[in-house]
Design a protein around this motif. Sequence first.
Motif: not given
Length: 430
Positions: A272-281, A301-306, A324-335
């Motif tokens: 799951d982590v690898i898929l998430t990081l791949q989505r982040a570029g 790239l911004p990615v939402d995770v729970t 990592l998401m602090t410098m993503a190109k957009g808005k992400s949500h972490i739950r």
Amino acid sequence: MDRIRIRGGNKLNGVINISGAKNAALPLMIIPMLTADTVTLHNVPRLADVRQLQRILQNHGVDIMTAGKRAGAAENAGETLKISAKSIVDTTAPYELVSKMRASFWVLGPLMGRMGEAKVSLPGGCAIGTRPVDLLLLAMEKLGAEMVIEQGYVIAKAKKGLKGGHIFFPKVSVGATHVALMAAVLAHGDTTIENAATEPEITDVAECLVKMGAKIEGIGTRNLNITGVTSLHGAEHTVVADRIETGTYAMLAGMAGGDVTLRGARADTLADVILTLQRAGLEITTNNEGMRVKRNGSGILPVDVTTDPYPGFPTDLQAQFMGLMTMAKGKSHIRETIFENRFMHVQELARFGADIRVNGNMAEVHGVQKLTGADVMATDLRASVSLVIAALAAEGETMLHRVYHLDRGFEDLEGKLSAVGADVTRISGA
């Protein structure tokens, strides 16, 4: 008190050796209390928490020897510990020791399984609250233990030994699953554990118990079936690679950019982590050495995770992913759904210039174009690494204080990062 100075801007290139998993090594060090024979553990990480648990176990009469490197062992291999609990001299785990390490409460399982009695301090002196032990006590009750709580201690007895039973956990708990397994393997009769945790560290402990003569079916699933045996024997076991350290270094490489091979990494424990990081570029591939992580110039790239129990996104990587998401190109949500109060790193990340807004268990991260180095303070084991992630990409110098949190869970972090090109220096003293 030590500090770590980080000058950002360097790309990471080279090889990082992944250590044995802290979250497996600690329970693996406890289960030798179930036998009078010696258990040998290889690839034990050199961590402050490992040293502390050694001192705690010695209080019970456990003898632990650090052995020399095995012939043919890899240069990056962790320590080898020979652990012998031939005689349990004390079935009390006092507050002054348990309060220093929550995992030491887990000695309740083997003490009850082997000795039929235990007096163990409640972590922090209370039973209910953040990271409660109520599910661990539930498991012991289902196995026939008689328990009372007096003056902050769990006093447990099973005069005729523990008996097999049916344990259903209303929510997934790694600690409760560990304790239930440790206790059930020597109980009289059969035990079933429903809704057990399935983390790779649970599997690693169960496989070691099987090597010691335990009878466990369903390893790696939510339902475990244990047939109690009269005794266990010695065994030899190698601690599984640390998936949290692997994920952390993957995110460090993604933040700084470059091309890093994580030698010894187990990609199968991080799907799951690898898929998430791949989505982040990030570009992540597996090879004979482990995992290779690259990030080209296209940015993050911004990615939402729970966060969720395994095989979901681990709570122990939540802080790092926020970094990592602090410098993503957009808005992400972490739950965050596992632990309360696990956004303490947000205020420290803000000192770099990060834009993070918290509402309850949800953090909204607005990526920024630039972070600036700052004086920051580690607040807990995992949160401290999120600050390292931000510092590697920040302009200028960062000084990280209270690094003993890092030393609890990450072996030679500054050495591993320096070897792949990061400008990281430990400064000893005040």
